[in-house]
Design a protein around this motif. Structure first.
Motif, mmCIF file in Angstrom:
data_model
loop_
_atom_site.group_PDB
_atom_site.id
_atom_site.type_symbol
_atom_site.label_atom_id
_atom_site.label_comp_id
_atom_site.label_asym_id
_atom_site.label_seq_id
_atom_site.Cartn_x
_atom_site.Cartn_y
_atom_site.Cartn_z
ATOM 1 N N ILE A 1 12.064 -4.642 -0.351
ATOM 2 C CA ILE A 1 10.843 -3.087 -0.895
ATOM 3 C C ILE A 1 10.487 -3.311 -2.074
ATOM 4 N N GLU A 2 12.052 -3.353 -2.953
ATOM 5 C CA GLU A 2 11.750 -3.232 -4.232
ATOM 6 C C GLU A 2 10.579 -4.356 -5.188
ATOM 7 N N ALA A 3 11.059 -5.222 -4.541
ATOM 8 C CA ALA A 3 10.295 -6.411 -5.632
ATOM 9 C C ALA A 3 8.397 -6.108 -4.491
ATOM 10 N N ILE A 4 8.285 -5.870 -3.489
ATOM 11 C CA ILE A 4 7.123 -5.204 -3.715
ATOM 12 C C ILE A 4 6.222 -4.689 -3.808
ATOM 13 N N VAL A 5 6.963 -3.659 -3.991
ATOM 14 C CA VAL A 5 6.755 -2.308 -4.911
ATOM 15 C C VAL A 5 6.334 -2.420 -6.615
ATOM 16 N N ASN A 6 7.129 -3.564 -6.844
ATOM 17 C CA ASN A 6 7.118 -3.907 -8.165
ATOM 18 C C ASN A 6 5.575 -4.955 -8.382
ATOM 19 N N GLN A 7 5.396 -5.368 -7.465
ATOM 20 C CA GLN A 7 4.398 -5.922 -7.535
ATOM 21 C C GLN A 7 3.283 -6.031 -7.121
ATOM 22 N N SER A 8 2.779 -4.391 -6.738
ATOM 23 C CA SER A 8 1.435 -3.268 -6.262
ATOM 24 C C SER A 8 1.405 -3.014 -7.732
ATOM 25 N N LEU A 9 2.222 -2.787 -8.994
ATOM 26 C CA LEU A 9 2.233 -1.929 -9.724
ATOM 27 C C LEU A 9 1.335 -0.810 -9.429
ATOM 28 N N MET A 10 2.043 0.199 -8.919
ATOM 29 C CA MET A 10 2.257 1.823 -8.337
ATOM 30 C C MET A 10 3.344 2.192 -9.123
ATOM 31 N N ASP A 11 2.767 3.204 -9.558
ATOM 32 C CA ASP A 11 3.838 3.739 -10.692
ATOM 33 C C ASP A 11 3.870 5.157 -9.991
ATOM 34 N N ASP A 12 5.948 5.603 -10.029
ATOM 35 C CA ASP A 12 6.534 6.713 -9.395
ATOM 36 C C ASP A 12 5.631 7.680 -8.397
ATOM 37 N N TYR A 13 4.081 7.982 -8.612
ATOM 38 C CA TYR A 13 4.454 9.053 -8.078
ATOM 39 C C TYR A 13 2.797 8.867 -7.213
ATOM 40 N N TYR B 1 2.027 7.906 -1.650
ATOM 41 C CA TYR B 1 1.829 7.354 -0.963
ATOM 42 C C TYR B 1 2.970 7.574 0.337
ATOM 43 N N LEU B 2 4.225 7.635 0.517
ATOM 44 C CA LEU B 2 5.483 7.802 1.373
ATOM 45 C C LEU B 2 5.078 9.180 1.815
ATOM 46 N N THR B 3 5.091 9.728 1.060
ATOM 47 C CA THR B 3 4.310 11.758 2.376
ATOM 48 C C THR B 3 3.196 11.351 2.696
ATOM 49 N N ASP B 4 2.004 10.694 2.368
ATOM 50 C CA ASP B 4 1.559 10.823 3.505
ATOM 51 C C ASP B 4 1.339 10.016 4.094
ATOM 52 N N ALA B 5 2.365 8.915 4.322
ATOM 53 C CA ALA B 5 2.359 8.191 5.754
ATOM 54 C C ALA B 5 4.083 8.331 6.619
ATOM 55 N N GLU B 6 4.640 9.631 6.451
ATOM 56 C CA GLU B 6 5.190 10.073 6.899
ATOM 57 C C GLU B 6 5.427 11.608 7.614
ATOM 58 N N THR B 7 3.969 12.446 7.260
ATOM 59 C CA THR B 7 3.119 12.977 7.257
ATOM 60 C C THR B 7 2.136 13.179 8.507
#
Length: 121
Positions: free
Chosen positions: A94-106, A111-117
């Motif tokens: 998951i960490e490798a996928i997030v690093n390759q997606s070029l997403m910053d922390d915000y 994304y995770l907040t929207d996915a949870e709600t």
């Protein structure tokens, strides 16, 4: 011509036995219109607001029903499969996928907040 027609022409000739009074067709239309009874003109019916809006409301209801029908048959299989894939995956991947997606922390937090709600469901 037939034989009967020739005999009739010899007997009576080609003269037209009918005559029309002088100026008959000049005033024919006026006299005919004068003899007709007066026709009452009916008032146009009033068209209310509901009668004008009704086709649009019916069309909107049809599209909403079609949307719900398609959604019921198709379902949300894609989002359920995505959630299962991420829950079964180890953290290193998951960490490798997030690093390759070029997403910053915000963006990741959003994304995770929207996915949870369930906004995307």
């Amino acid at each position: 011509m037939k034989r009967n027609d020739l005999e009739l022409q010899k007997k009576y000739g080609k003269k037209n036995p009918f005559t029309v009074p002088e100026g008959y067709f000049d005033r024919f239309a006026d006299e005919l219109m004068a003899q007709l009874p007066e026709k009452e003109v009916a008032a146009l019916p009033k068209i209310g607001m509901w009668d004008r809006v009704k086709p649009w409301v019916y069309m909107a209801a049809m599209f909403v029903g079609l949307m719900f029908t398609i959604r019921a048959f198709v379902g949300n299989t894609q989002s359920e499969n995505d959630a299962n894939i991420l829950s079964d995956m180890p953290d290193e991947y998951i960490e490798a996928i997030v690093n390759q997606s070029l997403m910053d922390d915000y963006e990741l937090y959003q994304y995770l907040t929207d996915a949870e709600t369930g906004i995307y469901n």
